[in-house]
Write a protein that holds these residues in place. Structure first.
Motif, mmCIF file in Angstrom:
data_model
loop_
_atom_site.group_PDB
_atom_site.id
_atom_site.type_symbol
_atom_site.label_atom_id
_atom_site.label_comp_id
_atom_site.label_asym_id
_atom_site.label_seq_id
_atom_site.Cartn_x
_atom_site.Cartn_y
_atom_site.Cartn_z
ATOM 1 N N THR A 1 -7.383 6.968 -3.542
ATOM 2 C CA THR A 1 -6.093 7.592 -3.856
ATOM 3 C C THR A 1 -6.067 8.122 -5.287
ATOM 4 O O THR A 1 -6.907 7.771 -6.112
ATOM 5 C CB THR A 1 -4.951 6.580 -3.665
ATOM 6 N N ALA A 2 -5.070 8.961 -5.585
ATOM 7 C CA ALA A 2 -4.972 9.601 -6.903
ATOM 8 C C ALA A 2 -4.904 8.573 -8.027
ATOM 9 O O ALA A 2 -5.486 8.742 -9.091
ATOM 10 C CB ALA A 2 -3.753 10.511 -6.948
ATOM 11 N N TYR A 3 -4.176 7.512 -7.780
ATOM 12 C CA TYR A 3 -4.155 6.390 -8.729
ATOM 13 C C TYR A 3 -4.138 5.091 -7.943
ATOM 14 O O TYR A 3 -3.736 5.064 -6.776
ATOM 15 C CB TYR A 3 -2.972 6.481 -9.698
ATOM 16 N N THR A 4 -4.607 4.039 -8.577
ATOM 17 C CA THR A 4 -4.733 2.736 -7.928
ATOM 18 C C THR A 4 -4.123 1.668 -8.810
ATOM 19 O O THR A 4 -4.279 1.684 -10.035
ATOM 20 C CB THR A 4 -6.215 2.395 -7.670
ATOM 21 N N LEU A 5 -3.436 0.734 -8.181
ATOM 22 C CA LEU A 5 -2.814 -0.371 -8.901
ATOM 23 C C LEU A 5 -3.691 -1.613 -8.825
ATOM 24 O O LEU A 5 -4.209 -1.955 -7.752
ATOM 25 C CB LEU A 5 -1.447 -0.704 -8.304
ATOM 26 N N LEU A 6 -3.860 -2.285 -9.952
ATOM 27 C CA LEU A 6 -4.456 -3.616 -9.983
ATOM 28 C C LEU A 6 -3.303 -4.590 -10.213
ATOM 29 O O LEU A 6 -2.724 -4.632 -11.296
ATOM 30 C CB LEU A 6 -5.488 -3.732 -11.101
ATOM 31 N N VAL A 7 -2.936 -5.326 -9.173
ATOM 32 C CA VAL A 7 -1.782 -6.224 -9.211
ATOM 33 C C VAL A 7 -2.265 -7.631 -9.545
ATOM 34 O O VAL A 7 -3.052 -8.213 -8.797
ATOM 35 C CB VAL A 7 -1.042 -6.229 -7.852
ATOM 36 N N ALA A 8 -1.823 -8.165 -10.673
ATOM 37 C CA ALA A 8 -2.310 -9.476 -11.100
ATOM 38 C C ALA A 8 -1.262 -10.182 -11.956
ATOM 39 O O ALA A 8 -0.800 -9.623 -12.948
ATOM 40 C CB ALA A 8 -3.610 -9.338 -11.890
ATOM 41 N N ALA B 1 9.750 5.247 -7.655
ATOM 42 C CA ALA B 1 9.558 6.659 -7.327
ATOM 43 C C ALA B 1 9.336 7.487 -8.589
ATOM 44 O O ALA B 1 8.486 8.395 -8.607
ATOM 45 C CB ALA B 1 10.768 7.183 -6.552
ATOM 46 N N HIS B 2 10.070 7.182 -9.643
ATOM 47 C CA HIS B 2 9.914 7.894 -10.914
ATOM 48 C C HIS B 2 8.512 7.681 -11.486
ATOM 49 O O HIS B 2 7.857 8.641 -11.924
ATOM 50 C CB HIS B 2 10.968 7.414 -11.909
ATOM 51 N N LEU B 3 8.043 6.427 -11.471
ATOM 52 C CA LEU B 3 6.707 6.131 -12.006
ATOM 53 C C LEU B 3 5.615 6.734 -11.124
ATOM 54 O O LEU B 3 4.575 7.169 -11.628
ATOM 55 C CB LEU B 3 6.515 4.619 -12.136
ATOM 56 N N THR C 1 -10.893 6.976 -7.684
ATOM 57 C CA THR C 1 -9.547 7.170 -8.202
ATOM 58 C C THR C 1 -9.678 7.580 -9.662
ATOM 59 O O THR C 1 -10.618 7.206 -10.341
ATOM 60 C CB THR C 1 -8.724 5.866 -8.059
ATOM 61 N N SER C 2 -8.747 8.387 -10.158
ATOM 62 C CA SER C 2 -8.878 8.851 -11.541
ATOM 63 C C SER C 2 -8.023 8.063 -12.512
ATOM 64 O O SER C 2 -8.177 8.194 -13.717
ATOM 65 C CB SER C 2 -8.504 10.336 -11.631
ATOM 66 N N LEU D 1 1.109 10.390 -10.731
ATOM 67 C CA LEU D 1 0.449 11.526 -10.081
ATOM 68 C C LEU D 1 0.154 12.628 -11.096
ATOM 69 O O LEU D 1 -0.920 13.232 -11.075
ATOM 70 C CB LEU D 1 1.328 12.075 -8.954
ATOM 71 N N GLU D 2 1.108 12.868 -11.981
ATOM 72 C CA GLU D 2 0.921 13.892 -13.013
ATOM 73 C C GLU D 2 -0.204 13.499 -13.972
ATOM 74 O O GLU D 2 -1.059 14.325 -14.304
ATOM 75 C CB GLU D 2 2.224 14.079 -13.792
ATOM 76 N N LEU D 3 -0.209 12.245 -14.390
ATOM 77 C CA LEU D 3 -1.266 11.762 -15.288
ATOM 78 C C LEU D 3 -2.632 11.842 -14.615
ATOM 79 O O LEU D 3 -3.626 12.224 -15.233
ATOM 80 C CB LEU D 3 -0.982 10.323 -15.719
ATOM 81 N N SER D 4 -2.682 11.476 -13.351
ATOM 82 C CA SER D 4 -3.929 11.521 -12.598
ATOM 83 C C SER D 4 -4.456 12.950 -12.512
ATOM 84 O O SER D 4 -5.655 13.202 -12.672
ATOM 85 C CB SER D 4 -3.711 10.964 -11.194
ATOM 86 N N GLY D 5 -3.545 13.883 -12.272
ATOM 87 C CA GLY D 5 -3.938 15.286 -12.192
ATOM 88 C C GLY D 5 -4.507 15.795 -13.503
ATOM 89 O O GLY D 5 -5.494 16.544 -13.520
#
Length: 211
Positions: free
Chosen positions: A111-118, A193-195, A7-8, A200-204
């Protein structure tokens, strides 16, 4: 950290007890993101047959284990609230193992971005692993109401958990992005949805720089 993952972009998702972290993470997942949940990992490392569960049983006795072999989390929670030294011992045992498992899962993300939920992302310095921090913000009154309805804990226990976490103001001061979860489900979905589009844009952009 990003160099070791597929993931980026790593996003830290946090909020106080009762803020809706699991709900928000599930919404992100429906949109195509993946996530690693520290609470889920924390349960996995104390599963029956694990070295951590054996150590806890040795330390606190058979009464901390349920008839089905699972950890009695409610009994353990009550015990460590009453004994700060027990809490310190437990954290020194579990935190390194939880961290190792989380890193392994983050590394395998595709995936393009990944969440670390903590819930303790900021308190435990896990925000150092991520590029951005998104905080789910709710009022303390909402936290108390939702957490007591969801869990079998008393209001006093919920308040003690809240007191052990960063305050609302402290979390917001460290946030790159904020999700307001004081409103309707529709409002929450719109923010997610906005985030999602933003990440996705930041990852790209990150992937373009790395190429």
């Amino acid at each position: 950290m990003t160099g070791a993952t597929n993931t980026s972009l790593l996003i830290g998702l946090t909020g106080g007890i009762g803020s809706g972290k699991s709900t928000v993470a599930a919404y992100f997942e429906k949109l195509g993101a993946s996530y690693v949940d520290a609470d889920i990992v924390a349960r996995e490392v104390v599963a029956p047959g694990s070295a951590c569960l054996a150590a806890i049983k040795t330390k606190f006795g058979d009464s901390i284990i349920q008839a089905d072999g699972q950890l009695n989390r409610a009994a353990l929670r009550q015990l460590i609230f009453q004994d700060p030294s027990a809490k310190q011992w437990l954290e020194s045992l579990l935190h390194p193992v939880i961290r190792q498992h989380m890193l392994q899962q983050l590394t395998s993300s595709q995936t393009a971005y990944t969440l670390l939920v903590a819930p303790l992302l900021l308190e435990n310095g896990l925000n150092k692993l991520v590029q951005r921090v998104v905080v789910i913000d709710v009022t303390e009154e909402t936290q108390l109401l939702r957490a007591t309805q969801r869990d079998s804990n008393s209001p006093e226990q919920i308040k003690a958990i809240m007191a052990a976490q960063y305050s609302r103001q402290q979390r917001l001061a460290l946030a790159d992005d904020v999700i307001d979860n004081n409103g309707t489900t529709e409002e929450l979905l719109q923010q997610v949805a906005h985030l999602h589009e933003k990440y996705l844009e930041l990852s790209g952009k990150i992937r373009h720089k790395e190429q």
